[in-house]
Design a protein around this motif. Structure first.
Motif, mmCIF file in Angstrom:
data_model
loop_
_atom_site.group_PDB
_atom_site.id
_atom_site.type_symbol
_atom_site.label_atom_id
_atom_site.label_comp_id
_atom_site.label_asym_id
_atom_site.label_seq_id
_atom_site.Cartn_x
_atom_site.Cartn_y
_atom_site.Cartn_z
ATOM 1 N N THR A 21 6.686 4.097 -6.923
ATOM 2 C CA THR A 21 7.227 2.780 -6.601
ATOM 3 C C THR A 21 6.098 1.764 -6.731
ATOM 4 O O THR A 21 4.923 2.149 -6.813
ATOM 5 C CB THR A 21 7.772 2.736 -5.157
ATOM 6 O OG1 THR A 21 6.665 2.829 -4.250
ATOM 7 C CG2 THR A 21 8.768 3.854 -4.902
ATOM 8 N N PRO A 22 6.419 0.478 -6.713
ATOM 9 C CA PRO A 22 5.353 -0.525 -6.759
ATOM 10 C C PRO A 22 4.375 -0.423 -5.587
ATOM 11 O O PRO A 22 3.253 -0.897 -5.677
ATOM 12 C CB PRO A 22 6.114 -1.852 -6.732
ATOM 13 C CG PRO A 22 7.412 -1.531 -7.392
ATOM 14 C CD PRO A 22 7.735 -0.139 -6.892
ATOM 15 N N GLN A 23 4.793 0.230 -4.503
ATOM 16 C CA GLN A 23 3.928 0.382 -3.338
ATOM 17 C C GLN A 23 3.171 1.715 -3.323
ATOM 18 O O GLN A 23 2.328 1.935 -2.458
ATOM 19 C CB GLN A 23 4.745 0.277 -2.041
ATOM 20 C CG GLN A 23 5.430 -1.055 -1.840
ATOM 21 C CD GLN A 23 6.724 -1.191 -2.634
ATOM 22 O OE1 GLN A 23 7.381 -0.207 -2.950
ATOM 23 N NE2 GLN A 23 7.077 -2.416 -2.980
ATOM 24 N N SER A 24 3.448 2.586 -4.267
ATOM 25 C CA SER A 24 2.786 3.896 -4.301
ATOM 26 C C SER A 24 1.282 3.747 -4.481
ATOM 27 O O SER A 24 0.823 2.899 -5.251
ATOM 28 C CB SER A 24 3.318 4.739 -5.463
ATOM 29 O OG SER A 24 4.664 5.076 -5.289
ATOM 30 N N ASP A 25 0.533 4.582 -3.779
ATOM 31 C CA ASP A 25 -0.917 4.629 -3.944
ATOM 32 C C ASP A 25 -1.200 5.349 -5.260
ATOM 33 O O ASP A 25 -1.002 6.560 -5.376
ATOM 34 C CB ASP A 25 -1.552 5.373 -2.770
ATOM 35 C CG ASP A 25 -3.068 5.451 -2.864
ATOM 36 O OD1 ASP A 25 -3.626 5.361 -3.981
ATOM 37 O OD2 ASP A 25 -3.697 5.615 -1.808
ATOM 38 N N LEU A 26 -1.627 4.601 -6.250
ATOM 39 C CA LEU A 26 -1.814 5.171 -7.584
ATOM 40 C C LEU A 26 -2.989 6.136 -7.640
ATOM 41 O O LEU A 26 -2.984 7.070 -8.439
ATOM 42 C CB LEU A 26 -1.970 4.052 -8.612
ATOM 43 C CG LEU A 26 -0.753 3.124 -8.715
ATOM 44 C CD1 LEU A 26 -1.017 2.021 -9.733
ATOM 45 C CD2 LEU A 26 0.504 3.900 -9.065
ATOM 46 N N PHE A 27 -3.975 5.942 -6.787
ATOM 47 C CA PHE A 27 -5.103 6.872 -6.767
ATOM 48 C C PHE A 27 -4.681 8.206 -6.164
ATOM 49 O O PHE A 27 -5.090 9.262 -6.635
ATOM 50 C CB PHE A 27 -6.300 6.263 -6.036
ATOM 51 C CG PHE A 27 -6.891 5.112 -6.804
ATOM 52 C CD1 PHE A 27 -7.673 5.328 -7.922
ATOM 53 C CD2 PHE A 27 -6.626 3.807 -6.428
ATOM 54 C CE1 PHE A 27 -8.193 4.275 -8.652
ATOM 55 C CE2 PHE A 27 -7.143 2.740 -7.148
ATOM 56 C CZ PHE A 27 -7.925 2.972 -8.266
ATOM 57 N N ALA A 28 -3.836 8.166 -5.152
ATOM 58 C CA ALA A 28 -3.307 9.405 -4.574
ATOM 59 C C ALA A 28 -2.424 10.128 -5.587
ATOM 60 O O ALA A 28 -2.330 11.354 -5.575
ATOM 61 C CB ALA A 28 -2.526 9.108 -3.297
#
Length: 80
Positions: A21-28
């Protein structure tokens, strides 16, 4: 724009079918420094903006929302 950016990250950078989602932590989710560079090139090509080296921070690239805000700011500055 947020969803477009998430799709670029999901399909072109991370090559995953996992939902983001737009709120997802992309590094995680697996984004790393090489992925940021790939994303940077994709952003510059798709959205016709230049991202300054000073803007390449973990904070600016941590979520789709933050990346979209950065890109929108660059687009607004370019149109002045």
């Amino acid at each position: 724009m947020e969803q477009e950016l998430i799709e670029i990250v999901r399909t072109e950078i991370l090559d995953t079918s996992d939902p983001l989602t737009p709120q997802s932590d992309l590094f995680a989710a697996g984004l790393d420094s090489m992925g940021i560079m790939q994303l940077l090139l994709a952003i510059e090509e798709k959205f016709a903006v230049a991202i300054d080296p000073a803007d390449l921070s973990r904070e600016n690239f941590s979520t789709g929302e933050k990346i979209a805000a950065l890109v929108a700011g660059k687009q607004a500055a370019a149109s002045r």
